[in-house]
Design an enzyme around this catalytic site. Structure first.
Site, PDB file in Angstrom:
ATOM      1  N   ALA A   1       0.821  -1.211   0.000  1.00  0.00           N
ATOM      2  CA  ALA A   1       0.000   0.000   0.000  1.00  0.00           C
ATOM      3  C   ALA A   1       0.858   1.265   0.000  1.00  0.00           C
ATOM      4  O   ALA A   1       0.659   2.161  -0.820  1.00  0.00           O
ATOM      5  CB  ALA A   1      -0.941  -0.006   1.203  1.00  0.00           C
ATOM      6  N   GLN A   2       1.858   1.361   0.892  1.00  0.00           N
ATOM      7  CA  GLN A   2       2.713   2.555   0.901  1.00  0.00           C
ATOM      8  C   GLN A   2       3.590   2.593  -0.344  1.00  0.00           C
ATOM      9  O   GLN A   2       3.709   3.619  -1.005  1.00  0.00           O
ATOM     10  CB  GLN A   2       3.600   2.577   2.162  1.00  0.00           C
ATOM     11  CG  GLN A   2       2.905   2.998   3.441  1.00  0.00           C
ATOM     12  CD  GLN A   2       2.468   4.454   3.440  1.00  0.00           C
ATOM     13  OE1 GLN A   2       2.884   5.262   2.614  1.00  0.00           O
ATOM     14  NE2 GLN A   2       1.582   4.795   4.360  1.00  0.00           N
TER      15      GLN A   2
ATOM     16  N   ARG B   1      11.861  -8.930  -4.864  1.00  0.00           N
ATOM     17  CA  ARG B   1      12.617 -10.165  -4.762  1.00  0.00           C
ATOM     18  C   ARG B   1      12.275 -11.066  -5.937  1.00  0.00           C
ATOM     19  O   ARG B   1      11.165 -11.030  -6.458  1.00  0.00           O
ATOM     20  CB  ARG B   1      12.308 -10.863  -3.427  1.00  0.00           C
ATOM     21  CG  ARG B   1      13.044 -10.216  -2.259  1.00  0.00           C
ATOM     22  CD  ARG B   1      12.711 -10.908  -0.966  1.00  0.00           C
ATOM     23  NE  ARG B   1      11.271 -10.874  -0.739  1.00  0.00           N
ATOM     24  CZ  ARG B   1      10.561 -11.902  -0.293  1.00  0.00           C
ATOM     25  NH1 ARG B   1      11.143 -13.030  -0.003  1.00  0.00           N
ATOM     26  NH2 ARG B   1       9.266 -11.781  -0.109  1.00  0.00           N
TER      27      ARG B   1
ATOM     28  N   ARG C   1       3.473 -12.281  -7.746  1.00  0.00           N
ATOM     29  CA  ARG C   1       2.709 -11.952  -6.540  1.00  0.00           C
ATOM     30  C   ARG C   1       2.034 -10.596  -6.680  1.00  0.00           C
ATOM     31  O   ARG C   1       2.302  -9.847  -7.604  1.00  0.00           O
ATOM     32  CB  ARG C   1       3.660 -11.926  -5.338  1.00  0.00           C
ATOM     33  CG  ARG C   1       4.215 -13.301  -5.033  1.00  0.00           C
ATOM     34  CD  ARG C   1       4.637 -13.416  -3.595  1.00  0.00           C
ATOM     35  NE  ARG C   1       5.334 -14.691  -3.424  1.00  0.00           N
ATOM     36  CZ  ARG C   1       6.448 -14.840  -2.724  1.00  0.00           C
ATOM     37  NH1 ARG C   1       6.958 -13.805  -2.079  1.00  0.00           N
ATOM     38  NH2 ARG C   1       7.032 -16.002  -2.633  1.00  0.00           N
TER      39      ARG C   1
ATOM     40  N   SER D   1       2.519  -7.791  -5.250  1.00  0.00           N
ATOM     41  CA  SER D   1       3.398  -6.635  -5.383  1.00  0.00           C
ATOM     42  C   SER D   1       3.852  -6.481  -6.837  1.00  0.00           C
ATOM     43  O   SER D   1       3.915  -5.373  -7.366  1.00  0.00           O
ATOM     44  CB  SER D   1       4.607  -6.773  -4.456  1.00  0.00           C
ATOM     45  OG  SER D   1       5.296  -7.977  -4.742  1.00  0.00           O
TER      46      SER D   1
ATOM     47  N   GLN E   1      10.704  -6.959   7.850  1.00  0.00           N
ATOM     48  CA  GLN E   1      11.631  -7.412   6.810  1.00  0.00           C
ATOM     49  C   GLN E   1      12.837  -6.501   6.651  1.00  0.00           C
ATOM     50  O   GLN E   1      13.730  -6.782   5.844  1.00  0.00           O
ATOM     51  CB  GLN E   1      10.888  -7.499   5.464  1.00  0.00           C
ATOM     52  CG  GLN E   1       9.796  -8.531   5.448  1.00  0.00           C
ATOM     53  CD  GLN E   1       8.947  -8.435   4.182  1.00  0.00           C
ATOM     54  OE1 GLN E   1       9.371  -7.863   3.184  1.00  0.00           O
ATOM     55  NE2 GLN E   1       7.750  -8.991   4.230  1.00  0.00           N
TER      56      GLN E   1
ATOM     57  N   HIS F   1       9.990   4.649   8.435  1.00  0.00           N
ATOM     58  CA  HIS F   1       9.839   4.398   9.856  1.00  0.00           C
ATOM     59  C   HIS F   1      11.238   4.080  10.375  1.00  0.00           C
ATOM     60  O   HIS F   1      12.005   3.383   9.714  1.00  0.00           O
ATOM     61  CB  HIS F   1       8.884   3.211  10.071  1.00  0.00           C
ATOM     62  CG  HIS F   1       8.530   2.966  11.507  1.00  0.00           C
ATOM     63  ND1 HIS F   1       8.402   3.980  12.431  1.00  0.00           N
ATOM     64  CD2 HIS F   1       8.271   1.811  12.172  1.00  0.00           C
ATOM     65  CE1 HIS F   1       8.080   3.449  13.602  1.00  0.00           C
ATOM     66  NE2 HIS F   1       8.000   2.137  13.475  1.00  0.00           N
TER      67      HIS F   1
ATOM     68  N   ASP G   1       6.034   7.497  17.674  1.00  0.00           N
ATOM     69  CA  ASP G   1       5.148   6.723  16.812  1.00  0.00           C
ATOM     70  C   ASP G   1       4.700   5.442  17.517  1.00  0.00           C
ATOM     71  O   ASP G   1       3.512   5.100  17.527  1.00  0.00           O
ATOM     72  CB  ASP G   1       5.897   6.386  15.512  1.00  0.00           C
ATOM     73  CG  ASP G   1       5.038   5.633  14.519  1.00  0.00           C
ATOM     74  OD1 ASP G   1       4.153   6.265  13.932  1.00  0.00           O
ATOM     75  OD2 ASP G   1       5.236   4.413  14.354  1.00  0.00           O
TER      76      ASP G   1
ATOM     77  N   SER H   1       0.843  -0.770  10.570  1.00  0.00           N
ATOM     78  CA  SER H   1       2.077  -1.541  10.443  1.00  0.00           C
ATOM     79  C   SER H   1       2.058  -2.733  11.388  1.00  0.00           C
ATOM     80  O   SER H   1       1.242  -2.806  12.312  1.00  0.00           O
ATOM     81  CB  SER H   1       3.257  -0.647  10.785  1.00  0.00           C
ATOM     82  OG  SER H   1       3.218  -0.330  12.160  1.00  0.00           O
TER      83      SER H   1
END
Lengths: 487, 493
Positions: free
Chosen positions: B47-48, B68, B76, B78, B110, B132, B217, B414
């Site tokens: 999403a981000q 990857r 996939r 992504s 990850q 982040h 955060d 997250s």
């Protein structure tokens, strides 16, 4: 004589100080099928909603449905605006969302939506299949609601609305966004419904009506005014020609010869091929008409030109002399384009007043920014005057009659004096007089060196400046031609 | 890898924690120029990743995606997200060596493996961006000294980042440069350009540090944002059903109520939200929230203490190593709650009704926002940072609950937020047991004003209003909200 099916006595409705219906009385007898026409803002939609039980009333409206009929003893109202929701009833969509491709599915498919509806209303899917075919809707059954074009949404709304076939059917602007073929399909369907026992009321100023229409009425000063024929129904006053504001008289300067150059463009969403090998050049100053049936790919084609389509990258596509993806931002592109589309209107900020709507045109944003410069403020005032919108300045856009809303949207597109105007079905939902008014304004604006791309279904309702035409059919270019005589 | 924050001397800890400066829009006059013509490679297309990439490309920048090998070969989601939107997609080996800016937008969990894979491939003198700071601050990842390390953190879910950009606005964003990795001094210029590319500069940008971002955060998301909204929603729903309110109505009130109530927060802060209530209801909400603050303060403090000491991240990383045993168990439990399983009823609830019939949630929100803010500021975080991580984000998270309830909220946030949320929820529910015993349908489910004459004591009301309006979260909030040029309304259902 039997009692009237609908009997309205002294119905009063007002919005704050504005009296809309004033001691209105109306009896609709068995077998009467009405056209409800007249001026915009006269209260047609309000009356329809009151009959359908969507407004609070105090028993002024009585129903005497036929107890011997096997059709549901109720009234259905099909609104002029289709508002679908995502899976959990949220409506916070943005207008370009249908082009942004995600793996997540936020809305139902057409088929799931219809099945869900059938379950809720206890309906049989088989009885609707023929209508789906007639409307050419079969191929779309597996599409997401968000992926439908505006005309396709209208068809879905009509299919859903007419499927339960109650005894009384009220449709507000039934033909909005429908192509020619679909209009005929709808009229035939309505005639069949009448033959099998329903009564219909259509709110429209259109001329191509179902044969079963046998009554004509309008609202004047908040009261019902029945007339003998369509021609006696009042229309909106002709527009008074006004001086174009000075700041719009300067033709925009252009450092390029072509506004858009598309070569062999293919666009697909998963399995659905939306554009197929499209090649098209729009030169500076040309006035184009873009046509095609519902779902032929018109809006997708335009989204490539106005920077809204993520798939525009990686194709042989140049805008304003620059190859797409060569470092320009979508805001650089939008800055040169004034655009209206039904989708944009759907998703427009509900809190925007007429003034905010026009002001937001300086920034190509939906809604508005607070910082508007002094000269810009002056231009907004001049433009409101030109469009006869000054009286509506501080009213919320979505509370105005549709014709006025569209003029405010047009004012928004023109406020920055852009070199290209893209008007995607700008007159959808407007009646003939409003359309004429709108197109007159377009003709005046377009003379001064502007390039125009105009989408419209009906050849009789177009601006007269149009000189070229491109026709799409199932995503392919069917014709590119010059229009010799003015249409 | 040692916890970076814990390796710093106290002086430097305080210095980095205390960084928070609201940036003037003139600081963004250079637009995206610092990144123009540079090659940007995004790692991760969730999403981000996808939505930030769409925005950056639409701002005229050169964006491609490194995934990857398995994600590409197996096509996939992504891979589909990126290719369906006509992006160039390649493996790490193919794309990373060409990149001037590598943006890491994979899930926190990850980060270590992604950064270890990507770093050796990165060009000399290139830039690595995070959204982040967990990997740098809590896991202590050390980046090659020639690489510049920046952070650009939009304070909204990815879908909102895209939607707001296309509306011509943006979402508030926090930017930072890691003091250990800015060899060429280009970090701030690139972070600002990146921020403009996503539209963030329209909505307010906070100049922060990796440390301040992480410590605030984590605190915000665990307590007020996700934890308390989850606890409050579940307790409210269960109470209504227990007291005989129609479950469909209760489900709808809880699902959408939190969004409608916090929308008032967005516009007028805590006092703006409280002002939506009648005077007697406001007095009641005030009293309930005072009580809630007393009960929950130790829990908020414990969360902040564990975050500062590194205890929280240590425990969570142990769960990662344990195959997410706790996370998966708690996630499953959340999916099984009665609230989650009861669909919103087909009833119309008017906008004001959400306030009048849900005074309890107003009290929860006031208590949670003020407690989170107070606890953060006491721990050395600047009020501006604390504001963003408490009050500002609450409506955004509430919006995800309105969409698809708590499941959706936990899906969108997250993985660290989700873990912390469950941790809080587990501890908070027992803590509120006695409090909830005294709750009846007058504050949740029915209109609080029914059967009352509306009278309140003048002096009491004046005192309450004064306490609400003079709270520091209100003072700093008024300043920050004014700086945001655009504040738009959401639609109520």
């Amino acid at each position: 004589m039997t009692e009237p099916v609908v009997h309205i006595r002294n119905l009063n409705v007002q919005y704050s100080k504005n009296v809309v219906l004033n001691d209105l009385c109306w009896s609709i007898h068995h077998g009467q099928n009405y056209l409800l026409g007249g001026k915009s803002g006269s209260g047609k939609t309000t009356l329809a909603k009151a009959i359908a039980g969507l407004l609070p009333t105090n028993h002024e409206i009585k129903f005497h449905f036929d107890p011997s009929s096997n059709l549901p003893a109720k009234v259905i109202y099909i609104s002029n605006w289709f508002q679908f929701t995502n899976l959990e009833g949220d409506r916070n969509f943005y207008y370009q969302q249908r082009y942004n491709h995600h793996q997540g599915h936020d809305t139902l498919t057409v088929k799931a939506e219809l099945q869900h509806f059938a379950e809720k209303e206890n309906l049989d899917f088989n009885i609707i299949e023929e209508r789906i075919r007639d409307f050419g809707f079969e191929d779309l059954l597996n599409s997401q609601l968000i992926a439908l074009s505006s005309g396709e949404h209208k068809k879905l709304q009509l299919i859903r609305g007419l499927w339960p076939q109650p005894q009384l059917i009220i449709i507000d602007e039934p033909y909005t966004g429908l192509d020619k073929h679909s209009r005929t399909v709808l009229n035939n369907w309505l005639d069949e419904l009448v033959v099998s026992g329903s009564q219909i009321i259509l709110i429209t100023n259109d001329t191509q009506l179902p044969q079963s229409i046998n009554g004509f009425t309008q609202i004047i000063d908040g009261k019902i005014n029945e007339v003998k024929s369509r021609s006696e129904i009042q229309v909106d006053n002709n527009r008074q020609k006004r001086q174009l504001p000075d700041f719009l008289k300067n033709a925009p300067s252009t450092s390029y010869d072509t506004v858009a150059e598309l070569k062999n463009i293919f666009i697909r969403y998963g399995e659905k091929q939306v554009l197929k090998d499209v090649t098209w050049t729009v030169n500076v100053g040309e006035k184009w008409l873009l046509q095609g049936a519902n779902g032929s790919g018109k809006s997708t084609l335009l989204s490539l030109i106005n920077g809204d389509h993520p798939q525009a990258y990686g194709h042989d596509l140049s805008l304003f002399g620059n190859k797409r993806g060569s470092g320009e931002s979508i805001w650089d592109i939008k800055q040169k384009i004034g655009i209206i589309s039904p989708e944009m209107h759907w998703y427009f900020d509900q809190k925007a007043t007429v003034w905010h709507t026009i002001a937001s045109g300086f920034y190509d944003s939906i809604g508005w920014f607070i910082d508007v410069k002094f000269t810009e403020k002056q231009q907004i005032e001049e433009l409101m005057e030109f469009f006869d919108l000054t009286a509506y300045r501080d009213q919320l856009l979505h509370t105005l009659p549709l014709g006025k809303q569209r003029l405010a949207m047009l004012a928004r597109t023109i406020i920055k004096n852009p070199p290209l105007l893209v008007l995607d079905e700008p007159c959808q939902g407007l009646d003939i007089e409003q359309t004429k008014y709108f197109n007159d304004v377009v003709d005046e604006l377009a003379v001064l060196g502007k390039t125009l791309i105009y989408v419209g279904h009906y050849e009789s309702q177009l601006p007269s400046c149009i000189e070229h035409r491109i026709v799409l059919e199932k995503g392919e270019v069917k014709a590119i031609e010059n229009i010799l005589e003015s249409v | 890898m040692a916890n970076y924050f814990n390796t710093l001397p106290l002086r430097e800890q305080l210095n980095q924690l205390g960084q928070a400066e609201f940036m003037d829009s003139s600081e963004f006059a250079d637009g995206v120029n610092a990144l123009k013509g540079k090659k940007i490679v995004i790692v991760g297309a969730g999403a981000q990743g996808l939505n930030q990439g769409l925005n950056l490309r639409d701002s005229g920048l050169d964006v491609s995606y490194a995934l990857r090998k398995e994600a590409i070969e197996q096509k996939r989601d992504s891979w589909k997200n990126a290719t369906d939107n006509n992006f160039v997609v390649g493996t790490y080996e193919e794309l990373i060596p060409t990149a001037d800016l590598v943006i890491n937008l994979t899930p926190d969990k990850q980060h270590t493996s992604v950064v270890n894979a990507v770093m050796p491939l990165m060009k000399e003198g290139s830039t690595l961006s995070y959204s982040h700071g967990f990997n740098i601050v809590e896991e202590g990842m050390e980046i090659r000294k020639d690489i510049t390390v920046i952070m650009v953190a939009p304070k909204c879910p990815g879908s909102e980042v895209r939607a707001e950009y296309l509306r011509g606005f943006g979402v508030p964003t926090l930017i930072a440069v890691h003091p250990e990795n800015d060899p060429q001094g280009k970090g701030w210029a690139e972070a600002k350009a990146y921020c403009v590319g996503t539209g963030g500069h329209h909505a307010g940008v906070l100049k922060s540090s990796f440390v301040a971002e992480v410590k605030s955060d984590l605190m915000g998301e665990q307590t007020i944002l996700c934890g308390l909204l989850q606890t409050g929603s579940i307790l409210s729903f269960d109470k209504m059903v227990e007291k005989g309110i129609d479950p469909g109505y209760a489900s709808k009130l809880v699902q959408y109520g939190v969004e409608v109530i916090t929308e008032a927060l967005k516009h007028g802060g805590v006092s703006g939200m409280m002002d939506r209530l009648s005077n007697p209801a406001k007095v009641k909400a005030f009293e309930l929230s005072e009580e809630l603050k007393d009960i929950m303060r130790p829990l908020f403090q414990k969360h902040q203490d564990d975050i500062m000491s590194g205890e929280f991240s240590k425990t969570m990383m142990e769960d990662w190593a344990n195959g997410d045993a706790n996370l998966l168990k708690w996630r499953a439990e959340t999916g099984e709650t009665a609230f989650e399983k009861t669909p919103a009823g087909d009833v119309k609830i008017g906008e004001q009704e959400y306030f009048d019939n849900y005074v309890l949630m107003v009290a929860f929100v006031r208590a949670g926002v003020e407690l989170a803010f107070e606890t953060m500021v006491e721990a050395g975080i600047k009020p501006e940072s604390a504001y963003y991580e408490s009050l500002h984000e609450t409506p955004l998270i509430a919006n995800t609950i309105a969409r698809k309830k708590l499941f959706e909220m936990n899906r969108v946030i997250s993985d660290t937020a989700e873990y912390g949320c469950y941790l809080f929820d587990q501890a908070c529910k027992p803590l509120l047991k006695d409090f909830m015993k005294n709750i009846d349908t007058d504050v949740v489910g029915k209109n609080f004003n029914d059967g009352k004459d509306g009278a309140v004591d003048n002096v009491k009301l004046v005192q309450i209003n004064e306490i609400l309006r003079n709270h520091e979260v209100e003072v700093v909030g008024r300043k920050l909200r004014k700086a945001m040029t655009a504040m738009k309304a959401i639609k109520t259902v």
